[in-house]
Write a protein that holds these residues in place. Structure first.
Motif, mmCIF file in Angstrom:
data_model
loop_
_atom_site.group_PDB
_atom_site.id
_atom_site.type_symbol
_atom_site.label_atom_id
_atom_site.label_comp_id
_atom_site.label_asym_id
_atom_site.label_seq_id
_atom_site.Cartn_x
_atom_site.Cartn_y
_atom_site.Cartn_z
ATOM 1 N N THR A 47 14.192 23.505 49.011
ATOM 2 C CA THR A 47 14.471 22.301 48.097
ATOM 3 C C THR A 47 13.736 22.453 46.953
ATOM 4 N N MET A 48 14.568 22.052 45.920
ATOM 5 C CA MET A 48 14.297 22.138 44.477
ATOM 6 C C MET A 48 13.993 20.779 44.012
ATOM 7 N N GLY A 49 12.775 20.626 43.318
ATOM 8 C CA GLY A 49 12.522 19.031 42.674
ATOM 9 C C GLY A 49 12.140 19.209 41.395
ATOM 10 N N TRP A 50 12.146 17.909 40.730
ATOM 11 C CA TRP A 50 11.272 17.838 39.428
ATOM 12 C C TRP A 50 10.460 16.614 39.608
ATOM 13 N N ALA B 101 9.422 23.997 43.923
ATOM 14 C CA ALA B 101 10.263 24.449 45.334
ATOM 15 C C ALA B 101 9.395 23.943 46.343
ATOM 16 N N THR B 102 9.859 23.536 47.449
ATOM 17 C CA THR B 102 9.341 23.461 48.592
ATOM 18 C C THR B 102 10.326 23.763 49.715
ATOM 19 N N TYR B 103 9.932 24.119 51.014
ATOM 20 C CA TYR B 103 10.605 24.196 52.117
ATOM 21 C C TYR B 103 11.122 22.745 52.887
ATOM 22 N N TYR B 104 10.309 21.686 52.653
ATOM 23 C CA TYR B 104 10.638 20.260 52.941
ATOM 24 C C TYR B 104 11.888 19.811 52.605
ATOM 25 N N ILE B 105 12.585 19.358 53.682
ATOM 26 C CA ILE B 105 14.097 18.689 53.266
ATOM 27 C C ILE B 105 13.970 17.117 53.369
ATOM 28 N N GLU C 109 2.277 17.342 47.422
ATOM 29 C CA GLU C 109 1.406 18.206 47.952
ATOM 30 C C GLU C 109 2.327 19.392 48.842
ATOM 31 N N ASN C 110 3.634 18.917 48.953
ATOM 32 C CA ASN C 110 4.415 19.691 49.871
ATOM 33 C C ASN C 110 5.125 20.837 49.143
ATOM 34 N N TYR C 111 5.006 20.586 47.709
ATOM 35 C CA TYR C 111 5.569 21.771 46.947
ATOM 36 C C TYR C 111 4.694 22.977 46.870
ATOM 37 N N ILE C 112 5.209 24.237 46.798
ATOM 38 C CA ILE C 112 4.196 25.576 46.981
ATOM 39 C C ILE C 112 4.580 26.317 45.655
ATOM 40 N N HIS C 113 5.620 26.023 44.845
ATOM 41 C CA HIS C 113 5.914 26.836 43.513
ATOM 42 C C HIS C 113 6.253 25.812 42.591
#
Length: 125
Positions: A33-36, A97-101, A110-114
């Motif tokens: 999952t990509m976030g801003w 970027a995160t693996y959470y959906i 806190e769920n974003y790792i990159h």
């Protein structure tokens, strides 16, 4: 080493538009999952938008209807189209970027790792 690089920020007048881009390298992009997120001076990071690998999208309430997130897995890119910009949108915008959906988990910093380094958006009144 994973790298996220944002671009497209700048100075725009109230009501104007900008399109932010983020390109990823060394990342299994289609799995994420990509976030801003954004951070204004003196304020906390806040969630702006996210798009899952299945292209489900989430937005913070204040940008819904004005911002649109999209992605191209083949190009390893994610975009944030920002329309009807307001002075309160002024901030440094970060791609992440995160693996959470989930609709909650994918909005939590806190769920974003990159993370990228950010691109500045300034909206003048």
């Amino acid at each position: 080493q994973v790298k996220l690089v944002e671009s497209g920020g700048g100075l725009v007048q109230t009501g104007g538009s900008l399109r932010l881009s983020c390109v990823a390298s060394a990342l299994a992009f289609s799995n994420f999952t990509m976030g801003w997120f954004r951070q204004a001076p003196g304020k906390e990071h806040e969630f702006v938008a996210a798009i899952t690998r299945d292209k489900n999208t989430y937005y913070r309430a204040s940008v819904k209807g004005r911002f649109a997130i999209s992605r191209d897995d083949a190009k390893k890119m994610v975009w944030l189209q920002m329309n009807s910009l307001k002075p309160e949108d002024t901030a440094n915008y970060y791609c992440a970027a995160t693996y959470y959906i989930g609709s909650i988990s994918a909005t939590q910093q806190e769920n974003y790792i990159h993370w990228g380094q950010g691109t500045q958006v300034t909206v003048s009144s």
